[in-house]
Scaffold this motif. Structure first.
Motif, short mmCIF file in Angstrom:
data_model
loop_
_atom_site.label_atom_id
_atom_site.label_comp_id
_atom_site.label_asym_id
_atom_site.label_seq_id
_atom_site.Cartn_x
_atom_site.Cartn_y
_atom_site.Cartn_z
N THR A 24 0.82 -1.22 0.00
CA THR A 24 0.00 0.00 0.00
C THR A 24 0.85 1.26 0.00
OG1 THR A 24 -0.15 -0.09 2.42
CG2 THR A 24 -1.91 -1.14 1.16
N SER A 25 2.17 1.12 0.16
CA SER A 25 3.06 2.28 0.06
C SER A 25 4.39 1.83 -0.53
CB SER A 25 3.27 2.92 1.45
OG SER A 25 3.87 2.01 2.35
N GLY A 26 5.32 2.77 -0.67
CA GLY A 26 6.54 2.53 -1.44
C GLY A 26 7.34 1.31 -1.06
N ILE A 27 7.66 0.47 -2.06
CA ILE A 27 8.47 -0.74 -1.87
C ILE A 27 9.90 -0.40 -2.27
CG2 ILE A 27 8.68 -3.20 -2.40
CD1 ILE A 27 5.85 -2.96 -3.67
N ASP A 28 10.85 -0.63 -1.36
CA ASP A 28 12.24 -0.31 -1.70
C ASP A 28 13.21 -1.45 -1.44
OD1 ASP A 28 12.28 -0.29 1.05
OD2 ASP A 28 12.71 1.84 1.25
N LYS A 29 12.69 -2.65 -1.12
CA LYS A 29 13.56 -3.81 -0.89
C LYS A 29 12.97 -5.03 -1.57
CE LYS A 29 16.62 -2.00 2.04
NZ LYS A 29 16.21 -0.61 1.79
N CYS A 30 13.83 -5.86 -2.18
CA CYS A 30 13.38 -7.13 -2.74
C CYS A 30 14.52 -8.13 -2.74
CB CYS A 30 12.80 -6.95 -4.15
SG CYS A 30 14.01 -6.43 -5.40
N ARG A 31 14.17 -9.41 -2.62
CA ARG A 31 15.11 -10.52 -2.76
C ARG A 31 14.39 -11.61 -3.55
NH1 ARG A 31 17.79 -7.11 -0.98
NH2 ARG A 31 19.02 -7.00 0.95
N MET A 32 15.13 -12.41 -4.32
CA MET A 32 14.54 -13.51 -5.06
C MET A 32 15.43 -14.74 -4.94
SD MET A 32 13.04 -13.73 -8.96
CE MET A 32 14.43 -12.90 -9.72
N LYS A 33 14.84 -15.85 -4.44
CA LYS A 33 15.55 -17.12 -4.30
C LYS A 33 14.55 -18.25 -4.43
CE LYS A 33 18.67 -15.24 -0.73
NZ LYS A 33 19.11 -15.39 0.68
N MET A 34 15.00 -19.39 -4.96
CA MET A 34 14.22 -20.62 -4.95
C MET A 34 12.80 -20.43 -5.51
SD MET A 34 15.35 -21.71 -1.07
CE MET A 34 14.78 -20.11 -0.47
N GLY A 35 12.65 -19.57 -6.51
CA GLY A 35 11.34 -19.33 -7.09
C GLY A 35 10.43 -18.47 -6.24
N LEU A 36 11.01 -17.79 -5.24
CA LEU A 36 10.23 -16.94 -4.34
C LEU A 36 10.77 -15.52 -4.36
CD1 LEU A 36 10.08 -19.35 -1.26
CD2 LEU A 36 8.27 -18.98 -2.95
N ILE A 37 9.88 -14.54 -4.13
CA ILE A 37 10.26 -13.13 -4.08
C ILE A 37 9.83 -12.58 -2.73
CG2 ILE A 37 10.02 -10.87 -5.18
CD1 ILE A 37 8.93 -12.42 -7.66
N LEU A 38 10.74 -11.92 -2.03
CA LEU A 38 10.40 -11.24 -0.78
C LEU A 38 10.49 -9.74 -1.00
CD1 LEU A 38 9.75 -11.67 2.27
CD2 LEU A 38 12.21 -11.46 2.69
N THR A 39 9.43 -9.02 -0.64
CA THR A 39 9.40 -7.56 -0.82
C THR A 39 8.99 -6.88 0.48
OG1 THR A 39 7.08 -7.60 -1.56
CG2 THR A 39 8.79 -7.75 -3.26
N GLY A 40 9.39 -5.61 0.62
CA GLY A 40 9.01 -4.84 1.79
C GLY A 40 9.22 -3.37 1.55
N GLY A 41 8.52 -2.55 2.35
CA GLY A 41 8.65 -1.11 2.19
C GLY A 41 8.10 -0.37 3.38
N GLY A 42 7.31 0.65 3.10
CA GLY A 42 6.86 1.54 4.16
C GLY A 42 5.54 1.18 4.80
N ASP A 43 4.89 0.08 4.41
CA ASP A 43 3.57 -0.23 4.96
C ASP A 43 3.62 -1.21 6.12
OD1 ASP A 43 4.22 -2.54 3.64
OD2 ASP A 43 2.39 -2.66 2.45
N LYS A 44 4.83 -1.43 6.69
CA LYS A 44 4.99 -2.28 7.87
C LYS A 44 4.67 -3.75 7.60
CE LYS A 44 6.08 0.66 11.22
NZ LYS A 44 7.19 0.47 12.15
N PHE A 45 4.88 -4.20 6.36
CA PHE A 45 4.70 -5.60 6.02
C PHE A 45 5.83 -6.06 5.10
CE2 PHE A 45 0.29 -4.65 7.17
CZ PHE A 45 -0.04 -5.77 7.91
N MET A 46 6.21 -7.31 5.25
CA MET A 46 7.01 -8.00 4.24
C MET A 46 6.11 -9.07 3.64
SD MET A 46 10.76 -8.46 6.04
CE MET A 46 10.12 -9.40 7.42
N ARG A 47 6.22 -9.28 2.34
CA ARG A 47 5.37 -10.28 1.69
C ARG A 47 6.24 -11.20 0.83
NH1 ARG A 47 1.43 -5.73 1.28
NH2 ARG A 47 -0.15 -6.23 2.85
N LEU A 48 5.89 -12.48 0.87
CA LEU A 48 6.58 -13.51 0.09
C LEU A 48 5.68 -13.94 -1.05
CD1 LEU A 48 9.32 -15.10 0.32
CD2 LEU A 48 7.99 -16.95 1.35
#
Length: 422
Positions: free
Chosen positions: A107-131
């Motif tokens: 819901t707000s700016g995403i400024d971090k991401c990682r990708m491994k094993m067919g998965l993507i992890l993202t996070g930003g200013g909305d107080k959540f990380m999502r896989l």
């Protein structure tokens, strides 16, 4: 109708197949189908990786590609497969056709991401990380930081997610509970970046130190004085080497096993500050990107600079390569152009942006909104980047590289997946 022993019977039927017959069958398969077959069962894996007949049949099938890449026939088949796979990856990035999928992930700016094993992890200013699944962009898991400070950095593996939020290190067990490192006054000052390699997390701090935390004892195991200025970025190798880039443009390499400094690098053109680092253990190459658009590469074995070039008119925020890939390096930054570089020379092999001049190819619904598919445009050497709409090239704050694909985030609500095909 399935019987109780049907699965077991199918496995037994696989094992009854003659080895030479299987070798002939495997010889007709595509490169990536061969890799998939190698993980079906132990007997198939042994046939694919050890059989000389399989080896010769495979090299015959791929004779043109094998000869052009100077593959040593004495190598194990696994090494041959890895070599050909990375060359296929390079061909896809540089010469292949490609598209970009875009979806709203937060819901707000995403400024971090990682990708491994067919998965993507993202996070930003909305107080959540999502896989996310990299195949269908489905959100698989969600990790809340509602009771913590702002997200600084994170990493993950097959069993856990490790995050640095404010001045706290947190561990989320996949499909499980969260645990937080106990607060100890003075354990670490303001953290600016983090890297994780089980069982340790390394935090780069504003006071120029890198603090190493043990995931199991939940304690700070050592404090390493790396720089006189703040640590902006970190890279960690499988050989227990920690590299840090500072705000004054210096790079320090420290060996955790030897507990001593391995190298101190002071490139002339990166004094504006190093924003991003990555390290390639198989080739012992270190790559750095700076605030003035310069990228540089060093060979740690020879302790010498390989190249130092200005590859962008603006700051470079992120650079990454496929694991074990010794050929290509993906770079992104302020101008929003995705650049593919040759690891050994620094030459820009191709540049691309999302093509907004054409209508969307497809638009499908997901849990967090629609997934838009658009074409991608490769830029010519003389293209004037300033004439390209900013909406097609928002700043690349972070990127991650997978086989034939690149994930980018742009401090917006959207995640972009660039898919390259040979």
């Amino acid at each position: 109708m399935k019987t109780k022993g049907s699965s077991k019977q199918r496995i037994n039927n696989f094992e009854l197949l003659d080895q030479d017959i299987l070798c002939v069958v495997f010889a007709f398969l595509d490169l990536f189908d061969i890799v998939r077959c190698s993980v079906v069962c132990k007997s198939w894996h042994l046939i694919i990786s050890k059989s000389r007949l399989m080896h010769s049949l495979y090299l015959k099938q791929w004779s043109n590609e094998a000869s052009s890449s100077s593959i040593d026939v004495a190598k194990s088949l696994n090494m041959v497969l890895e070599d050909l796979a990375t060359r296929r990856h390079r061909s896809a990035l540089v010469d292949g056709s490609f598209i970009v999928d875009q979806w709203k992930g937060h819901t707000s700016g995403i400024d971090k991401c990682r990708m491994k094993m067919g998965l993507i992890l993202t996070g930003g200013g909305d107080k959540f990380m999502r896989l996310w699944s990299s195949a269908n962009y489905k959100c698989l898991e969600e990790y809340s930081l509602s009771d913590l400070g702002p997200l600084v950095d994170f990493d993950f593996d097959e069993s856990k997610v490790v995050g640095l939020a404010g001045t706290r290190i947190c561990i989320w067990r996949r499909h499980g509970n969260r645990s937080i490192f106990p607060s100890r006054e003075g354990t670490f000052t303001k953290g600016l970046c983090m890297r994780y390699m089980d069982p340790e997390a390394m935090v780069g701090c504003a006071d120029g130190t890198v603090r190493v935390f043990d995931m199991y004892s939940k304690s700070c195991s050592r404090i390493i004085r790396m720089h006189a200025s703040q640590v902006n970025c970190l890279a960690v190798g499988e050989d227990q080497l920690v590299l840090s880039g500072s705000s004054n443009g210096n790079i320090t390499a420290y060996g955790l096993l030897s507990d001593q400094r391995v190298a101190s690098l002071q490139p002339p053109n990166l004094r504006g500050g190093i924003h991003t680092l990555c390290y390639n253990p198989p080739s012992h190459l270190v790559f750095a990107g700076s605030s003035n658009g310069y990228a540089a590469c060093w060979d740690l074995r020879k302790m010498q600079s390989l190249w130092n070039l200005r590859v962008s008119p603006n700051a470079i925020y992120s650079m990454q390569h496929l694991r074990h890939d010794k050929l290509t390096l993906v770079v992104g930054g302020v101008d929003g152009v995705l650049r593919i570089l040759d690891q050994n020379t620094g030459e820009i092999l191709t540049k691309c942006v999302m093509d907004q001049s054409n209508p969307k190819l497809t638009s499908t619904r997901s849990l967090y909104g629609s997934v838009e598919r658009r074409k991608v445009k490769r830029l010519t050497e003389n293209a004037i980047i300033g004439l390209i709409p900013v909406t097609a090239r928002p700043p690349v704050k972070c990127l991650a590289v997978g086989m034939g694909k690149v994930v980018t985030v742009h401090s917006t609500e959207y995640i972009r997946m660039w898919k390259f095909n040979v």
